[in-house]
Design a protein around this motif. Sequence first.
Motif, PDB file in Angstrom:
ATOM      1  N   ILE A   6      77.167  72.431  49.019  1.00  0.00           N
ATOM      2  CA  ILE A   6      75.951  73.185  49.364  1.00  0.00           C
ATOM      3  C   ILE A   6      74.659  72.492  48.909  1.00  0.00           C
ATOM      4  CG2 ILE A   6      74.680  75.321  48.814  1.00  0.00           C
ATOM      5  CD1 ILE A   6      77.197  76.868  49.356  1.00  0.00           C
ATOM      6  N   PRO A   7      74.535  72.013  47.649  1.00  0.00           N
ATOM      7  CA  PRO A   7      73.276  71.372  47.253  1.00  0.00           C
ATOM      8  C   PRO A   7      72.939  70.110  48.042  1.00  0.00           C
ATOM      9  CG  PRO A   7      74.597  71.957  45.332  1.00  0.00           C
ATOM     10  CD  PRO A   7      75.476  72.120  46.522  1.00  0.00           C
ATOM     11  N   LYS A   8      73.958  69.511  48.675  1.00  0.00           N
ATOM     12  CA  LYS A   8      73.697  68.320  49.483  1.00  0.00           C
ATOM     13  C   LYS A   8      73.058  68.670  50.819  1.00  0.00           C
ATOM     14  CE  LYS A   8      77.780  66.104  47.461  1.00  0.00           C
ATOM     15  NZ  LYS A   8      79.133  65.546  47.721  1.00  0.00           N
ATOM     16  N   VAL A   9      73.246  69.916  51.228  1.00  0.00           N
ATOM     17  CA  VAL A   9      72.772  70.349  52.546  1.00  0.00           C
ATOM     18  C   VAL A   9      71.624  71.357  52.442  1.00  0.00           C
ATOM     19  CG1 VAL A   9      73.457  71.494  54.693  1.00  0.00           C
ATOM     20  CG2 VAL A   9      75.070  69.973  53.522  1.00  0.00           C
ATOM     21  N   ILE A  10      71.735  72.286  51.501  1.00  0.00           N
ATOM     22  CA  ILE A  10      70.756  73.364  51.357  1.00  0.00           C
ATOM     23  C   ILE A  10      69.759  73.000  50.269  1.00  0.00           C
ATOM     24  CG2 ILE A  10      70.426  75.838  50.993  1.00  0.00           C
ATOM     25  CD1 ILE A  10      72.166  75.183  53.401  1.00  0.00           C
ATOM     26  N   LYS A  11      68.493  73.219  50.523  1.00  0.00           N
ATOM     27  CA  LYS A  11      67.439  72.854  49.586  1.00  0.00           C
ATOM     28  C   LYS A  11      66.692  74.087  49.077  1.00  0.00           C
ATOM     29  CE  LYS A  11      68.526  68.640  50.658  1.00  0.00           C
ATOM     30  NZ  LYS A  11      69.353  67.854  49.723  1.00  0.00           N
ATOM     31  N   LYS A  12      66.000  73.909  47.971  1.00  0.00           N
ATOM     32  CA  LYS A  12      65.034  74.876  47.459  1.00  0.00           C
ATOM     33  C   LYS A  12      63.648  74.260  47.616  1.00  0.00           C
ATOM     34  CE  LYS A  12      65.010  73.177  42.685  1.00  0.00           C
ATOM     35  NZ  LYS A  12      65.170  73.510  41.247  1.00  0.00           N
ATOM     36  N   ARG A  13      62.606  75.031  47.326  1.00  0.00           N
ATOM     37  CA  ARG A  13      61.238  74.495  47.383  1.00  0.00           C
ATOM     38  C   ARG A  13      60.560  74.659  46.033  1.00  0.00           C
ATOM     39  NH1 ARG A  13      58.265  72.421  51.211  1.00  0.00           N
ATOM     40  NH2 ARG A  13      59.212  72.201  53.264  1.00  0.00           N
ATOM     41  N   VAL A  14      59.831  73.626  45.633  1.00  0.00           N
ATOM     42  CA  VAL A  14      59.108  73.624  44.362  1.00  0.00           C
ATOM     43  C   VAL A  14      57.670  73.211  44.619  1.00  0.00           C
ATOM     44  CG1 VAL A  14      58.948  72.586  42.072  1.00  0.00           C
ATOM     45  CG2 VAL A  14      61.197  73.060  43.068  1.00  0.00           C
ATOM     46  N   CYS A  15      56.730  73.952  44.037  1.00  0.00           N
ATOM     47  CA  CYS A  15      55.315  73.593  44.182  1.00  0.00           C
ATOM     48  C   CYS A  15      55.069  72.240  43.533  1.00  0.00           C
ATOM     49  CB  CYS A  15      54.434  74.656  43.523  1.00  0.00           C
ATOM     50  SG  CYS A  15      52.661  74.272  43.611  1.00  0.00           S
ATOM     51  N   THR A  16      54.454  71.309  44.275  1.00  0.00           N
ATOM     52  CA  THR A  16      54.189  69.961  43.770  1.00  0.00           C
ATOM     53  C   THR A  16      52.706  69.627  43.728  1.00  0.00           C
ATOM     54  OG1 THR A  16      54.653  69.185  46.028  1.00  0.00           O
ATOM     55  CG2 THR A  16      56.423  68.987  44.410  1.00  0.00           C
ATOM     56  N   THR A  17      51.860  70.595  44.049  1.00  0.00           N
ATOM     57  CA  THR A  17      50.409  70.400  43.981  1.00  0.00           C
ATOM     58  C   THR A  17      49.779  71.639  43.371  1.00  0.00           C
ATOM     59  OG1 THR A  17      50.480  69.069  46.014  1.00  0.00           O
ATOM     60  CG2 THR A  17      48.322  69.849  45.281  1.00  0.00           C
ATOM     61  N   PHE A  18      49.129  71.483  42.236  1.00  0.00           N
ATOM     62  CA  PHE A  18      48.470  72.601  41.582  1.00  0.00           C
ATOM     63  C   PHE A  18      47.133  72.860  42.277  1.00  0.00           C
ATOM     64  CE2 PHE A  18      47.993  75.434  38.002  1.00  0.00           C
ATOM     65  CZ  PHE A  18      46.612  75.603  37.904  1.00  0.00           C
ATOM     66  N   VAL A  19      47.061  73.974  42.982  1.00  0.00           N
ATOM     67  CA  VAL A  19      45.821  74.397  43.632  1.00  0.00           C
ATOM     68  C   VAL A  19      45.305  75.599  42.846  1.00  0.00           C
ATOM     69  CG1 VAL A  19      44.735  75.181  45.766  1.00  0.00           C
ATOM     70  CG2 VAL A  19      46.669  73.600  45.860  1.00  0.00           C
ATOM     71  N   GLU A  20      44.246  75.412  42.120  1.00  0.00           N
ATOM     72  CA  GLU A  20      43.795  76.416  41.153  1.00  0.00           C
ATOM     73  C   GLU A  20      43.464  77.759  41.792  1.00  0.00           C
ATOM     74  OE1 GLU A  20      40.027  77.186  38.133  1.00  0.00           O
ATOM     75  OE2 GLU A  20      40.622  75.119  38.606  1.00  0.00           O
ATOM     76  N   ASP A  21      43.975  78.791  41.177  1.00  0.00           N
ATOM     77  CA  ASP A  21      43.577  80.158  41.502  1.00  0.00           C
ATOM     78  C   ASP A  21      42.336  80.456  40.673  1.00  0.00           C
ATOM     79  OD1 ASP A  21      43.195  82.860  41.798  1.00  0.00           O
ATOM     80  OD2 ASP A  21      45.247  83.448  41.336  1.00  0.00           O
ATOM     81  N   THR A  22      41.186  80.460  41.312  1.00  0.00           N
ATOM     82  CA  THR A  22      39.919  80.556  40.580  1.00  0.00           C
ATOM     83  C   THR A  22      39.783  81.848  39.782  1.00  0.00           C
ATOM     84  OG1 THR A  22      38.862  81.429  42.579  1.00  0.00           O
ATOM     85  CG2 THR A  22      38.706  79.052  42.190  1.00  0.00           C
ATOM     86  N   SER A  23      40.493  82.890  40.180  1.00  0.00           N
ATOM     87  CA  SER A  23      40.399  84.155  39.446  1.00  0.00           C
ATOM     88  C   SER A  23      41.146  84.110  38.114  1.00  0.00           C
ATOM     89  CB  SER A  23      40.950  85.306  40.296  1.00  0.00           C
ATOM     90  OG  SER A  23      42.342  85.141  40.530  1.00  0.00           O
ATOM     91  N   SER A  24      41.934  83.045  37.883  1.00  0.00           N
ATOM     92  CA  SER A  24      42.723  82.946  36.652  1.00  0.00           C
ATOM     93  C   SER A  24      42.111  81.993  35.635  1.00  0.00           C
ATOM     94  CB  SER A  24      44.137  82.473  36.981  1.00  0.00           C
ATOM     95  OG  SER A  24      44.124  81.110  37.411  1.00  0.00           O
ATOM     96  N   ASN A  25      40.913  81.488  35.899  1.00  0.00           N
ATOM     97  CA  ASN A  25      40.261  80.518  35.003  1.00  0.00           C
ATOM     98  C   ASN A  25      41.119  79.279  34.767  1.00  0.00           C
ATOM     99  OD1 ASN A  25      37.891  82.097  34.524  1.00  0.00           O
ATOM    100  ND2 ASN A  25      39.050  83.354  33.074  1.00  0.00           N
ATOM    101  N   GLY A  26      41.784  78.843  35.828  1.00  0.00           N
ATOM    102  CA  GLY A  26      42.572  77.623  35.749  1.00  0.00           C
ATOM    103  C   GLY A  26      43.964  77.790  35.191  1.00  0.00           C
TER     104      GLY A  26
END
Length: 287
Positions: A6-26
Amino acid sequence: MAESWIPKVIKKRVCTTFVEDTSSNGARCQCGGPREIHDSAATGDNFEAITVTKWDSQQHSSEYPTDAFGELEFAGAGRRLNHFLRLSCDTDPQVIYNLMTTHWGLPIPNLVVSVVGGVGHEKIEPWVRNILRKGLVRAAQSTGAWILTGGLRESVSRCVGEAVRDQGAVASAVSQKKVIAIGVAPWGVVHNRQQLVNPQGSFPARYYAQKATNAIRCLDNSCQAFLLVDNGSVDQQGGETIFQANLEDFISHQRTGICGSGNIEIPVLCILISGKACMLEVRKLMH
């Protein structure tokens, strides 16, 4: 184990770019995750030079081998095992359909009923519960249908789960078929999801569903299987929508038939309960 492929065929997704949520003060990314869960590459200077205003799963997350699959056992709910899989929102629906019918052994459906609707603490009227219990679930049982539900113990999904459990108890008492319920939920909102993580697969994972009223995003043990769709986000609804629509569309072009004649395309019925019409828009675009 038999599912080591299964891991050879099925993938997960991981955030690889931090795009700041301005309401959280970074402190948080727009993917919903805190800064500290992003690796150094995602938060490095090379991204600070790029002006990004809105996080997008396709652009700002990447696929890696899935690390959550196999069987789960709900603590305190007996020894019945449920199949589960964490999968990328871009996964080919044919692969998943074949996995469910061939490897998980779910019977090919004669009908698919997809129930969408309210989320969270939204109240469901008693008459709706009765329709689900006396109409939808009984019809699904008699026709050999799959019910696709949100898979979580909240709002409409919880009501469907209660109806499935009730009918399941009746079926066991009178030797009828049990209803096949499949939960399709966003991986990033599932309560206690880390209990399911094991890169080698879990056979089974022991899942603790809290009884507290604020733990509504626990998996619902009425489902025989869970497709936990991952678009790289955390605590954000809707990441499963496009995958589910693609899966429903794929199934609608498969064939079934009485006594295995295989000459009838599988009907897919989508039911909206206590929700907004926009929830059906993505399905309209598929046809």
